[in-house]
Design a protein around this motif. Structure first.
Motif, PDB file in Angstrom:
ATOM      1  N   LEU A   1      -1.811   2.164   7.830  1.00 29.45           N
ATOM      2  CA  LEU A   1      -2.865   2.378   6.825  1.00 29.45           C
ATOM      3  C   LEU A   1      -3.816   1.199   6.747  1.00 29.45           C
ATOM      4  N   GLU A   2      -3.264   0.002   6.822  1.00 27.45           N
ATOM      5  CA  GLU A   2      -4.094  -1.202   6.755  1.00 27.45           C
ATOM      6  C   GLU A   2      -5.070  -1.249   7.923  1.00 27.45           C
ATOM      7  N   VAL A   3      -4.577  -0.954   9.127  1.00 18.97           N
ATOM      8  CA  VAL A   3      -5.441  -0.945  10.311  1.00 18.97           C
ATOM      9  C   VAL A   3      -6.476   0.176  10.205  1.00 18.97           C
ATOM     10  N   LEU A   4      -6.061   1.347   9.736  1.00 21.25           N
ATOM     11  CA  LEU A   4      -6.988   2.470   9.554  1.00 21.25           C
ATOM     12  C   LEU A   4      -8.127   2.085   8.615  1.00 21.25           C
ATOM     13  N   ARG A   5      -7.790   1.444   7.504  1.00 21.73           N
ATOM     14  CA  ARG A   5      -8.819   1.063   6.533  1.00 21.73           C
ATOM     15  C   ARG A   5      -9.773   0.011   7.081  1.00 21.73           C
ATOM     16  N   GLU A   6      -9.306  -0.810   8.022  1.00 25.46           N
ATOM     17  CA  GLU A   6     -10.135  -1.886   8.587  1.00 25.46           C
ATOM     18  C   GLU A   6     -11.147  -1.385   9.617  1.00 25.46           C
ATOM     19  N   ILE A   7     -10.904  -0.193  10.171  1.00 29.00           N
ATOM     20  CA  ILE A   7     -11.752   0.287  11.274  1.00 29.00           C
ATOM     21  C   ILE A   7     -13.180   0.547  10.788  1.00 29.00           C
ATOM     22  N   LYS A   8     -14.143   0.012  11.535  1.00 28.35           N
ATOM     23  CA  LYS A   8     -15.553   0.134  11.169  1.00 28.35           C
ATOM     24  C   LYS A   8     -16.221   1.240  11.992  1.00 28.35           C
ATOM     25  N   PHE A   9     -17.258   1.795  11.414  1.00 25.56           N
ATOM     26  CA  PHE A   9     -18.008   2.873  12.057  1.00 25.56           C
ATOM     27  C   PHE A   9     -18.550   2.436  13.416  1.00 25.56           C
ATOM     28  N   GLU A  10     -19.041   1.185  13.485  1.00 26.93           N
ATOM     29  CA  GLU A  10     -19.617   0.663  14.733  1.00 26.93           C
ATOM     30  C   GLU A  10     -18.552   0.605  15.833  1.00 26.93           C
TER      31      GLU A  10
ATOM     32  N   ILE B   1      -9.677   3.330  30.483  1.00 26.24           N
ATOM     33  CA  ILE B   1      -9.660   2.098  31.288  1.00 26.24           C
ATOM     34  C   ILE B   1      -9.557   0.850  30.408  1.00 26.24           C
ATOM     35  N   ASP B   2      -9.572   1.036  29.092  1.00 27.74           N
ATOM     36  CA  ASP B   2      -9.404  -0.087  28.154  1.00 27.74           C
ATOM     37  C   ASP B   2      -7.909  -0.246  27.879  1.00 27.74           C
ATOM     38  N   VAL B   3      -7.194  -0.896  28.799  1.00 26.18           N
ATOM     39  CA  VAL B   3      -5.733  -0.949  28.734  1.00 26.18           C
ATOM     40  C   VAL B   3      -5.241  -2.395  28.632  1.00 26.18           C
ATOM     41  N   ASN B   4      -3.904  -2.520  28.568  1.00 26.41           N
ATOM     42  CA  ASN B   4      -3.226  -3.818  28.422  1.00 26.41           C
ATOM     43  C   ASN B   4      -3.503  -4.463  27.063  1.00 26.41           C
ATOM     44  N   LEU B   5      -3.675  -3.618  26.062  1.00 27.16           N
ATOM     45  CA  LEU B   5      -3.718  -4.073  24.673  1.00 27.16           C
ATOM     46  C   LEU B   5      -2.331  -3.873  24.070  1.00 27.16           C
ATOM     47  N   VAL B   6      -1.989  -4.683  23.060  1.00 21.64           N
ATOM     48  CA  VAL B   6      -0.720  -4.517  22.352  1.00 21.64           C
ATOM     49  C   VAL B   6      -0.967  -4.682  20.856  1.00 21.64           C
ATOM     50  N   GLY B   7       0.038  -4.328  20.066  1.00 25.42           N
ATOM     51  CA  GLY B   7      -0.001  -4.587  18.634  1.00 25.42           C
ATOM     52  C   GLY B   7      -1.149  -3.909  17.920  1.00 25.42           C
ATOM     53  N   ARG B   8      -1.740  -4.619  16.983  1.00 32.51           N
ATOM     54  CA  ARG B   8      -2.766  -4.040  16.116  1.00 32.51           C
ATOM     55  C   ARG B   8      -4.018  -3.630  16.894  1.00 32.51           C
ATOM     56  N   GLU B   9      -4.353  -4.348  17.969  1.00 33.96           N
ATOM     57  CA  GLU B   9      -5.520  -3.969  18.776  1.00 33.96           C
ATOM     58  C   GLU B   9      -5.301  -2.616  19.451  1.00 33.96           C
ATOM     59  N   LEU B  10      -4.091  -2.390  19.926  1.00 31.84           N
ATOM     60  CA  LEU B  10      -3.758  -1.097  20.535  1.00 31.84           C
ATOM     61  C   LEU B  10      -3.796   0.005  19.485  1.00 31.84           C
ATOM     62  N   LEU B  11      -3.261  -0.289  18.299  1.00 30.32           N
ATOM     63  CA  LEU B  11      -3.260   0.698  17.215  1.00 30.32           C
ATOM     64  C   LEU B  11      -4.686   1.026  16.784  1.00 30.32           C
TER      65      LEU B  11
ATOM     66  N   ILE C   1       0.846  -1.202   0.000  1.00 23.55           N
ATOM     67  CA  ILE C   1       0.000   0.000   0.000  1.00 23.55           C
ATOM     68  C   ILE C   1       0.879   1.249   0.000  1.00 23.55           C
ATOM     69  N   LEU C   2       1.870   1.271   0.887  1.00 25.12           N
ATOM     70  CA  LEU C   2       2.768   2.427   0.989  1.00 25.12           C
ATOM     71  C   LEU C   2       3.870   2.413  -0.058  1.00 25.12           C
ATOM     72  N   LYS C   3       4.083   1.214  -0.650  1.00 25.62           N
ATOM     73  CA  LYS C   3       5.211   1.021  -1.567  1.00 25.62           C
ATOM     74  C   LYS C   3       6.537   1.347  -0.855  1.00 25.62           C
ATOM     75  N   GLU C   4       6.631   0.853   0.372  1.00 27.24           N
ATOM     76  CA  GLU C   4       7.833   1.033   1.187  1.00 27.24           C
ATOM     77  C   GLU C   4       8.339  -0.336   1.623  1.00 27.24           C
ATOM     78  N   GLU C   5       9.642  -0.398   1.914  1.00 28.78           N
ATOM     79  CA  GLU C   5      10.216  -1.638   2.424  1.00 28.78           C
ATOM     80  C   GLU C   5      11.167  -1.324   3.566  1.00 28.78           C
ATOM     81  N   ILE C   6      11.291  -2.282   4.459  1.00 29.76           N
ATOM     82  CA  ILE C   6      12.170  -2.149   5.611  1.00 29.76           C
ATOM     83  C   ILE C   6      13.039  -3.396   5.700  1.00 29.76           C
ATOM     84  N   TYR C   7      14.335  -3.189   5.899  1.00 32.13           N
ATOM     85  CA  TYR C   7      15.252  -4.299   6.140  1.00 32.13           C
ATOM     86  C   TYR C   7      15.396  -4.462   7.650  1.00 32.13           C
ATOM     87  N   TYR C   8      15.253  -5.712   8.105  1.00 32.18           N
ATOM     88  CA  TYR C   8      15.337  -5.978   9.543  1.00 32.18           C
ATOM     89  C   TYR C   8      16.363  -7.061   9.827  1.00 32.18           C
TER      90      TYR C   8
END
Length: 427
Positions: A395-404, A266-276, A8-15
Motif C-alpha cells: 500500500l505504501e508503494v502504491l500510494r507513492e507512485i506518481k502519474f509521470e 526489458i527493464d529487468v534486474n530490479l529488486v525490492g521496492r523498485e521491482l514492486l 496503514i494496514l494495522k497488521e503485524e508480522i513476527y519474524y
C-alpha cells in the motif's frame, strides 16, 4: 524475534531467523477460523544450471526436475502418501511449482499444530528410489501430454517461446517427455540437498494462533544438523532485448481462435521496492487501457471481436517480466491492430490523470479487501519475499507512485518491437 508493524494496514508480522537459516514469519489474524501455512523454497523450473552444495563445478540438470521433485516429495518412506496424514487431521493440502519457487501448503480449522508438524516433517524427508522415480515418469508424461492438448496452456507458452530467445522461462515448467525420462534419483537428491536447505526456504503462517506454540512445534520438528548455505550459485543464459520471433500459430481442437499478445519487459534486474513499483505501475496501465470499462475494451466488445474471456496480466520477476493480453476472437489480428491503435493514441495524447487517481483508489480498496483472505496473504507474501519485497509494504508503494512514472512506464514497455502474438486456431 522481530516484530514488523504496518500502521496503514494495522497488521503485524513476527519474524525469526532460526539457527539452521530458515526464515519464519507469522501473521496473527484474530477471529479468523481458517489457519494457513506455506513452506516454500526459492527453487523453480528456471534453476537449470547451478553449483550443487558441497561441489565446485557447475552442472546443468534436466528440464522439469523441480516439478518432478515436488511430485516425489509426497511419497513417504513407509509407503504412504503425505496427503493421507493431512486428511486424518482434517486439513487440506496442496503444492505447486512455478518458474521461480516451489511451495507446500495446507489450511485447517482444527489440529493446526499437528498439521504444521507433518508439513515440516514430510518436506524434510525426501525418499527417492530407482523404482519410484521410474514409476513417476509415466504419470508426469501423461500430465505433459494433457497440457500439450490444452489450448489455454499452449497459447500462453507459445507467447513465452516467441518472446524469449534463451531464458528458461520459455521452457515448460514440467519439462518435456524426453527430458523427464532422463531424470534419476541421484539428480533429484542433488537438487533437493542444494535447494531444500533451510537457508534457502521460508515458512509463513497466518491465522488466529499462539506464537509460542508455533515456535515450540517448529523447533521440535525442524532439522538443525544442516550446513547453512551462502547464496547458491545459479547461472542463467544471456537474454537479448529482442524477441525470439514475432508470431507463433498452432492448430488445436478449439471452437474459436485464441490469442495472446505478449510484451517482453526489458527493464529487468530490479529488486525490492523498485521491482514492486514497476509491477504496480504496469497493473495500473492495464486497468487504464485494457480492462473492462476502458475505451479499448468497449470498442473490441461492441465490434464482436472479444468475449468475457478477454483479459490481461503482468508478471514481474527479478530477471524477467512480461505482459500478456489475451482471449478468444474470430479475428486475433484485428484485435492486435486495435490494441496498437489505442497504444499509439495514448502515447500521443498521454494517459488521463483523473483515471489514474481513480484506479489507484480502487486498487487500495481491493488490496485491503484481499487481507480478509489468509490464502491471498500467505501465497503472495511468499512470492514477494523471494523478490526481496515485503507484502505489507504494497500500500505504501502504491500510494507513492506518481502519474509521470506510470506514463513513462507505459511508453517504455508497450513497444511494438518488444511485442509478439501467439494464436491457436481451430483444426
Amino acid at each position: 524475534m522481530e516484530k514488523i508493524v504496518n500502521d496503514i494496514l494495522k497488521e503485524e508480522i513476527y519474524y525469526e531467523k532460526l539457527k539452521n537459516g530458515l526464515d519464519l514469519f507469522y501473521m496473527p489474524k484474530k477471529g479468523f477460523t481458517k489457519k494457513y501455512a506455506v513452506f516454500a523454497t526459492k527453487y523453480g523450473s528456471n534453476e537449470l544450471e547451478f553449483i550443487p552444495i558441497g561441489e565446485k563445478d557447475r552442472i546443468r540438470v534436466n528440464e522439469g526436475v523441480a516439478h518432478f521433485l515436488e511430485h516425489k516429495m509426497f511419497e513417504q518412506p513407509n509407503g504412504g502418501n503425505a496427503f493421507d496424514r493431512f486428511s486424518e487431521l482434517g486439513a487440506s493440502a496442496n503444492a505447486y511449482t512455478n518458474f521461480t519457487m516451489t511451495a507446500y501448503l495446507f489450511w485447517a480449522t482444527d489440529n493446526f499444530y499437528e498439521s504444521l508438524e507433518h508439513l515440516i516433517n514430510y518436506v524434510q524427508t525426501p525418499y527417492f528410489t530407482d523404482e519410484n522415480v521410474e514409476k513417476e515418469k509415466g504419470i508426469i508424461e501423461q500430465e505433459i501430454k494433457m497440457y500439450d492438448d490444452n489450448a489455454d496452456w499452449k497459447v500462453y507458452f507459445n507467447a513465452l517461446k516467441a518472446m524469449y530467445v534463451n531464458h528458461p522461462t520459455r521452457v515448460d515448467i514440467a519439462g518435456t517427455v524426453e527430458s523427464i525420462y532422463k531424470i534419476t534419483k541421484e539428480e533429484l537428491y542433488k537438487c533437493y540437498n542444494t535447494f531444500y536447505n533451510p537457508s534457502n526456504m521460508v515458512l509463513f503462517i497466518v491465522g488466529d494462533l499462539e506464537y509460542e506454540k508455533i515456535m515450540e512445534t517448529v523447533n521440535k520438528t525442524i532439522k538443525t544438523d544442516v550446513e547453512i548455505l551462502g547464496d547458491i550459485k545459479r547461472f542463467y543464459p544471456d537474454e537479448p532485448n529482442n524477441v525470439n520471433q514475432k508470431e507463433i500459430v498452432e492448430n488445436l481442437s478449439v471452437s474459436i481462435p485464441m490469442f495472446n499478445i505478449g510484451f517482453k519487459d526489458i527493464d529487468v534486474n530490479l529488486v525490492g521496492r523498485e521491482l514492486l513499483k514497476k509491477e504496480i505501475s504496469t497493473e495500473i496501465i492495464l486497468d487504464l487501457i485494457f480492462k473492462k470499462g476502458s475505451l479499448l475494451h468497449e470498442e473490441l466488445y461492441l465490434k464482436g471481436l472479444i468475449n468475457e474471456n478477454f483479459g490481461c496480466n503482468h508478471v514481474s520477476q527479478i530477471d524477467h517480466g512480461y505482459t500478456i493480453i489475451g482471449g478468444e476472437s474470430k479475428d486475433p489480428y484485428k484485435v492486435k491492430d486495435i490494441v496498437f491503435k489505442y497504444i499509439d493514441k495514448y502515447k500521443k495524447e498521454g494517459l488521463i490523470k483523473e483515471d489514474f487517481e481513480r484506479i489507484k483508489k480502487k486498487k487500495i480498496g481491493m488490496f485491503l479487501k484481499y487481507f480478509d483472505s489468509v490464502e491471498f496473504i500467505a501465497n503472495n507474501f511468499i512470492s514477494y519475499k523471494f523478490r526481496d519485497i515485503n507484502l505489507i509494504d504494497y500500500l505504501e508503494v502504491l500510494r507513492e507512485i506518481k502519474f509521470e512514472e506510470v506514463n513513462k512506464r507505459f511508453k517504455d514497455h508497450f513497444k511494438e518491437e518488444y511485442s509478439v502474438i501467439s494464436i491457436v486456431n481451430p483444426k
